[in-house]
Write an enzyme that holds these catalytic residues in place. Structure first.
Site, PDB file in Angstrom:
ATOM      1  N   GLN A 110       0.823  -1.217   0.000  1.00  0.00           N
ATOM      2  CA  GLN A 110       0.000   0.000   0.000  1.00  0.00           C
ATOM      3  C   GLN A 110       0.856   1.265   0.000  1.00  0.00           C
ATOM      4  O   GLN A 110       0.488   2.267  -0.600  1.00  0.00           O
ATOM      5  CB  GLN A 110      -0.924  -0.020   1.236  1.00  0.00           C
ATOM      6  CG  GLN A 110      -2.126   0.899   1.129  1.00  0.00           C
ATOM      7  CD  GLN A 110      -3.278   0.297   0.337  1.00  0.00           C
ATOM      8  OE1 GLN A 110      -3.620  -0.863   0.518  1.00  0.00           O
ATOM      9  NE2 GLN A 110      -3.863   1.069  -0.546  1.00  0.00           N
TER      10      GLN A 110
ATOM     11  N   LYS B 236      -2.712  -0.784   6.614  1.00  0.00           N
ATOM     12  CA  LYS B 236      -3.689  -1.835   6.325  1.00  0.00           C
ATOM     13  C   LYS B 236      -4.145  -2.431   7.641  1.00  0.00           C
ATOM     14  O   LYS B 236      -3.411  -2.398   8.632  1.00  0.00           O
ATOM     15  CB  LYS B 236      -3.054  -2.933   5.467  1.00  0.00           C
ATOM     16  CG  LYS B 236      -4.057  -3.789   4.741  1.00  0.00           C
ATOM     17  CD  LYS B 236      -4.433  -3.176   3.413  1.00  0.00           C
ATOM     18  CE  LYS B 236      -5.557  -3.900   2.727  1.00  0.00           C
ATOM     19  NZ  LYS B 236      -5.759  -3.380   1.348  1.00  0.00           N
TER      20      LYS B 236
ATOM     21  N   ASP C 117     -11.881  -3.739   1.974  1.00  0.00           N
ATOM     22  CA  ASP C 117     -11.016  -4.712   1.302  1.00  0.00           C
ATOM     23  C   ASP C 117     -11.840  -6.011   1.292  1.00  0.00           C
ATOM     24  O   ASP C 117     -13.071  -5.951   1.456  1.00  0.00           O
ATOM     25  CB  ASP C 117      -9.666  -4.881   2.031  1.00  0.00           C
ATOM     26  CG  ASP C 117      -8.628  -5.624   1.190  1.00  0.00           C
ATOM     27  OD1 ASP C 117      -8.019  -4.996   0.324  1.00  0.00           O
ATOM     28  OD2 ASP C 117      -8.453  -6.851   1.379  1.00  0.00           O
TER      29      ASP C 117
HETATM   30  P1  NDP Z   1     -14.541  -8.872  -2.004  1.00  0.00           P
HETATM   31  O1  NDP Z   1     -14.654  -9.397  -0.644  1.00  0.00           O
HETATM   32  O2  NDP Z   1     -15.575  -7.950  -2.537  1.00  0.00           O
HETATM   33  O3  NDP Z   1     -14.393 -10.057  -3.058  1.00  0.00           O
HETATM   34  C1  NDP Z   1     -13.377 -10.990  -2.949  1.00  0.00           C
HETATM   35  C2  NDP Z   1     -13.593 -12.072  -3.982  1.00  0.00           C
HETATM   36  O4  NDP Z   1     -12.472 -12.919  -4.021  1.00  0.00           O
HETATM   37  C3  NDP Z   1     -14.783 -12.940  -3.681  1.00  0.00           C
HETATM   38  O5  NDP Z   1     -15.336 -13.412  -4.876  1.00  0.00           O
HETATM   39  C4  NDP Z   1     -14.142 -14.071  -2.875  1.00  0.00           C
HETATM   40  O6  NDP Z   1     -14.897 -15.270  -2.908  1.00  0.00           O
HETATM   41  C5  NDP Z   1     -12.821 -14.234  -3.579  1.00  0.00           C
HETATM   42  N1  NDP Z   1     -11.838 -14.711  -2.610  1.00  0.00           N
HETATM   43  C6  NDP Z   1     -11.421 -14.063  -1.503  1.00  0.00           C
HETATM   44  N2  NDP Z   1     -10.543 -14.808  -0.824  1.00  0.00           N
HETATM   45  C7  NDP Z   1     -10.403 -15.934  -1.524  1.00  0.00           C
HETATM   46  C8  NDP Z   1      -9.640 -17.086  -1.336  1.00  0.00           C
HETATM   47  N3  NDP Z   1      -8.819 -17.221  -0.283  1.00  0.00           N
HETATM   48  N4  NDP Z   1      -9.736 -18.048  -2.277  1.00  0.00           N
HETATM   49  C9  NDP Z   1     -10.562 -17.915  -3.341  1.00  0.00           C
HETATM   50  N5  NDP Z   1     -11.334 -16.842  -3.564  1.00  0.00           N
HETATM   51  C10 NDP Z   1     -11.245 -15.865  -2.673  1.00  0.00           C
HETATM   52  O7  NDP Z   1     -13.104  -8.175  -2.078  1.00  0.00           O
HETATM   53  P2  NDP Z   1     -12.555  -7.120  -3.121  1.00  0.00           P
HETATM   54  O8  NDP Z   1     -13.138  -7.353  -4.468  1.00  0.00           O
HETATM   55  O9  NDP Z   1     -12.662  -5.792  -2.505  1.00  0.00           O
HETATM   56  O10 NDP Z   1     -10.999  -7.490  -3.131  1.00  0.00           O
HETATM   57  C11 NDP Z   1     -10.438  -8.408  -4.072  1.00  0.00           C
HETATM   58  C12 NDP Z   1      -8.934  -8.177  -4.157  1.00  0.00           C
HETATM   59  O11 NDP Z   1      -8.692  -6.835  -4.607  1.00  0.00           O
HETATM   60  C13 NDP Z   1      -8.167  -8.303  -2.837  1.00  0.00           C
HETATM   61  O12 NDP Z   1      -6.873  -8.782  -3.126  1.00  0.00           O
HETATM   62  C14 NDP Z   1      -8.069  -6.857  -2.357  1.00  0.00           C
HETATM   63  O13 NDP Z   1      -6.987  -6.679  -1.485  1.00  0.00           O
HETATM   64  C15 NDP Z   1      -7.843  -6.158  -3.682  1.00  0.00           C
HETATM   65  N6  NDP Z   1      -8.160  -4.726  -3.733  1.00  0.00           N
HETATM   66  C16 NDP Z   1      -9.378  -4.255  -3.361  1.00  0.00           C
HETATM   67  C17 NDP Z   1      -9.666  -2.903  -3.470  1.00  0.00           C
HETATM   68  C18 NDP Z   1     -11.005  -2.343  -3.151  1.00  0.00           C
HETATM   69  O14 NDP Z   1     -11.193  -1.144  -3.363  1.00  0.00           O
HETATM   70  N7  NDP Z   1     -11.959  -3.127  -2.695  1.00  0.00           N
HETATM   71  C19 NDP Z   1      -8.646  -1.953  -3.925  1.00  0.00           C
HETATM   72  C20 NDP Z   1      -7.429  -2.561  -4.368  1.00  0.00           C
HETATM   73  C21 NDP Z   1      -7.202  -3.903  -4.245  1.00  0.00           C
HETATM   74  P3  NDP Z   1     -15.781 -15.657  -1.620  1.00  0.00           P
HETATM   75  O15 NDP Z   1     -16.846 -14.600  -1.543  1.00  0.00           O
HETATM   76  O16 NDP Z   1     -16.286 -17.002  -1.907  1.00  0.00           O
HETATM   77  O17 NDP Z   1     -14.843 -15.606  -0.442  1.00  0.00           O
HETATM   78  O1  2IT Z   2      -5.883  -2.515  -1.447  1.00  0.00           O
HETATM   79  C1  2IT Z   2      -6.411  -1.387  -1.538  1.00  0.00           C
HETATM   80  O2  2IT Z   2      -5.871  -0.465  -2.145  1.00  0.00           O
HETATM   81  C2  2IT Z   2      -7.727  -1.192  -0.920  1.00  0.00           C
HETATM   82  N1  2IT Z   2      -8.280  -2.134  -0.365  1.00  0.00           N
HETATM   83  C3  2IT Z   2      -8.371   0.152  -0.938  1.00  0.00           C
HETATM   84  C4  2IT Z   2      -7.827   1.019   0.172  1.00  0.00           C
HETATM   85  C5  2IT Z   2      -8.511   2.351   0.343  1.00  0.00           C
HETATM   86  O3  2IT Z   2      -8.112   3.028   1.293  1.00  0.00           O
HETATM   87  O4  2IT Z   2      -9.401   2.706  -0.432  1.00  0.00           O
END
Ligand code: NDP
Ligand code: 2IT
Length: 444
Positions: free
Chosen positions: A111, A126, A166
Site C-alpha cells: 500500500q 492496512k 477490502d
Molecule cells: P470482495 O470481498 O468484494 O471479493 C473478494 C472475492 O475474491 C470474492 O469473490 C471471494 O470469494 C474471492 N476470494 C477471496 N478470498 C479468496 C480465497 N482465499 N480463495 C478464493 N477466492 C477468494 O473483495 P474485493 O473485491 O474488494 O478485493 C479483491 C482483491 O482486490 C483483494 O486482493 C483486495 O486486497 C484487492 N483490492 C481491493 C480494493 C477495493 O477497493 N476493494 C482496492 C485494491 C485492491 P468468496 O466470496 O467465496 O470468499
Molecule cells: O488494497 C487497496 O488499495 C484497498 N483495499 C483500498 C484502500 C482504500 O483506502 O481505499
C-alpha cells in the site's frame, strides 16, 4: 553482501512465519537494486531500506462480540500503520478467516508504494481481522464491527489514519464502523472511505478499483498500438473489484467470460451476465452456483480453473497467490497478451517471472488496482471541503490518475533500461517519492 540482500535476509529472520510479507518485500527490493546500488553507501548509512520494511506502528487487539446464540466470540484485530512519509496512513480493512499479521503487513507494505503512485498525499497502512462475515447475520456483523472500532477508534482519524474496505469489508461493514466511530468520538469526519452516499461517501468509489484497472489496461494497450475492443477477458473473483472490472471491460468493448468465488467458477461464453452477478453477490450475498439459474447455458465448475479458458486478457481480482506457475504456463500457451492485477499480489513470483519472460504485458497490482485508493483520497478531499462531486467528475479524475500512473511507471522502467517491465517501473517510481519525503523529514 549487497545492502538489498542484507535487508531481505533480516526481514526473513526477524519476521518468521510471514511468507506473504517476505514475498512482497523480496519483490519490491529486488527491483530496487539499480536505484539502491547506484548509491549503496548512503542507503546503508541512513538505514533507508530497514526503515522502509519496518512499519511505523503495529496495533493488535482483542475483538470480543456476542453471536446470535448468545455465545461470546473472540477475534483478533490488526492495524499496521506502515509509512506516513507522504500523508496520513491509508488502506483497507480485510475481514477474512485467513487474516494474520503477516498478511496485513504484506498488504500494508504494498500500500505504501501504491499510494505513492497515485500522486495523492496518502501514506500506507492496512488492517483487518480473522472474522469471517460469511454466513453471519446483519446483527452479528454489526456487533463485530462495533467491537472492532471500539478499540481501533483510538488510533484512527481523518488526518491520521483513514481505513476503507477490502476483502469482506464493503458498504455494510463501513456503515456500522462509521456509526460506532461517530458515537464514540462525537466527530462527523472523513475517518473512513467507501462510505454510503447518504453520509459522506463518494460517487464512483464502489466502481473505482475495477474501473481503474481497465483504464490503465486500456492505456497500456493504446501505447502498444492495441485496445480492449473485441478482446476476450478472463476475470477471477466475484466481489467488488471483479464486478466493476467486468462492467468496465464491457463498456470498453471487451468480452469478459469468467468470474469465480472461493467455491467455484463460471464460464459464460456469451459474456458474463452482469445484472445476474450483481444480484447474486451484492443483493443475495449468495454463491456462484446460483449463476446457472440465470444463464442455463453457462458452465459452473467447482474449484479453480478460470486461467484455463482461452482469452486475450487475464485479470486476477480475488486474492493473493491465486495465479501460480502452472496457470501462467497455461495463459502463455493459450495466447494471453496481457495480465493486469486487480487483486493485491495475486500472481506468485515464479508466475510473474514466467509471464514477463514470455513477453506478456504484466501490470502489477500496486499500479493496476490503485484506482480504488486514489478514489478514496478523492472521497477524503470531498469530505474536507464538505462537498460532493458528480459521478462524471470523480470518474474523469480517476481516469486521469490511472493514465498518468501508467506513464509514470513506464518512464521509470525506461529510465533504468527496463522498457515494459512495469513491476520494476511501479516499484521504482513508488519508492522514489517515499524516499524523497523520508529524506526531507530526517530520521523519524
Ligand atoms: P470482495 O470481498 O468484494 O471479493 C473478494 C472475492 O475474491 C470474492 O469473490 C471471494 O470469494 C474471492 N476470494 C477471496 N478470498 C479468496 C480465497 N482465499 N480463495 C478464493 N477466492 C477468494 O473483495 P474485493 O473485491 O474488494 O478485493 C479483491 C482483491 O482486490 C483483494 O486482493 C483486495 O486486497 C484487492 N483490492 C481491493 C480494493 C477495493 O477497493 N476493494 C482496492 C485494491 C485492491 P468468496 O466470496 O467465496 O470468499
Ligand atoms: O488494497 C487497496 O488499495 C484497498 N483495499 C483500498 C484502500 C482504500 O483506502 O481505499
Amino acid at each position: 553482501m549487497s545492502y538489498v540482500d542484507e535487508v531481505i535476509e533480516r526481514v526473513v529472520e526477524k519476521n518468521p512465519s510471514q511468507p506473504e510479507f517476505h514475498q512482497a518485500v523480496r519483490e519490491v527490493l529486488n527491483s530496487l537494486r539499480p536505484v539502491v546500488e547506484a548509491n549503496e553507501e548512503k542507503f546503508r548509512k541512513d538505514a533507508l531500506l530497514d526503515r522502509i520494511v519496518n512499519p511505523e506502528r503495529q496495533i493488535i487487539f482483542r475483538v470480543p462480540w456476542v453471536d446470535d446464540k448468545g455465545q461470546v466470540q473472540v477475534n483478533t484485530g490488526y492495524r499496521v500503520q506502515f509509512n506516513s512519509a507522504i500523508g496520513p496512513y491509508k488502506g483497507g480493512l480485510r475481514l477474512h478467516p485467513s487474516v494474520n499479521l503477516g498478511i496485513i503487513k504484506f498488504l500494508g507494505f504494498e500500500q505504501v508504494f501504491k499510494n505513492s503512485l497515485t500522486g495523492l498525499p496518502i501514506g500506507g497502512g492496512k488492517g483487518g481481522s480473522d472474522f469471517d462475515p460469511k454466513g453471519k447475520s446483519d446483527r452479528e456483523v454489526m456487533a463485530f464491527c462495533q467491537s472492532f472500532i471500539t478499540e481501533l477508534f483510538k488510533y484512527i482519524g481523518a488526518d491520521t489514519d483513514v481505513p476503507a474496505g477490502d476483502i469482506g469489508t464493503g458498504a455494510r461493514e463501513i456503515g456500522y464502523m462509521y456509526g460506532q466511530y461517530k458515537r464514540l468520538t462525537g466527530l462527523y469526519e472523513g475517518v473512513l472511505t467507501g462510505k454510503g452516499l447518504s453520509y459522506g461517501g463518494s460517487l464512483a468509489r464502489k466502481e473505482a478499483t475495477g474501473y481503474g484497472l481497465l483504464y490503465i489496461t486500456e492505456e497500456m494497450l493504446k501505447c502498444h498500438g492495441d485496445s480492449l475492443k473485441g478482446k476476450t477477458v478472463i476475470v477471477s473473483g466475484a466481489g467488488n473489484v471483479a464486478t466493476y472490472a467486468i462492467e468496465k471491460a464491457f463498456q470498453l468493448g471487451g468480452k469478459p467470460v469468467t468470474c469465480s468465488d472461493s467455491t467455484g467458477w463460471v464460464y459464460d461464453p456469451d459474456g458474463i451476465d452482469l445484472a445476474a452477478l450483481k444480484e447474486i453477490k451484492e443483493v443475495k450475498r449468495a454463491r456462484l452456483t446460483e449463476y446457472k439459474n440465470y444463464r442455463p447455458k453457462a458452465e459452473y465448475h467447482e474449484g479453480r480453473g478460470v486461467w484455463s479458458v482461452k482469452a486475450d486478457v487475464a485479470l486476477p481480482c480475488a486474492t493473493q497467490n491465486e495465479l501460480n506457475l502452472d496457470d501462467a504456463k497455461m495463459l502463455v500457451k493459450n495466447g494471453v497478451k496481457v495480465v493486469a492485477e486487480g487483486a493485491n499480489m495475486p500472481t506468485t513470483q515464479e508466475a510473474t517471472d514466467y509471464l514477463q519472460e514470455n513477453g506478456i504485458l504484466f501490470l502489477p497490482g500496486k499500479a493496476a488496482n490503485a484506482g480504488g485508493v486514489a478514489t478514496s483520497a478523492l472521497e477524503m478531499s470531498q469530505n474536507s471541503e464538505r462537498l460532493s462531486w458528480t459521478f462524471e467528475e470523480v470518474d474523469a479524475k480517476l481516469k486521469g490518475i490511472m493514465v498518468n500512473l501508467y506513464h509514470n511507471i513506464d518512464r521509470a522502467a525506461e529510465k533504468y533500461g527496463l522498457k515494459d517491465n512495469f513491476v520494476a517501473g511501479a516499484n521504482i517510481a513508488g519508492f522514489e517519492k517515499v524516499v524523497d519525503a523520508m529524506n526531507a523529514q530526517g530520521i523519524v
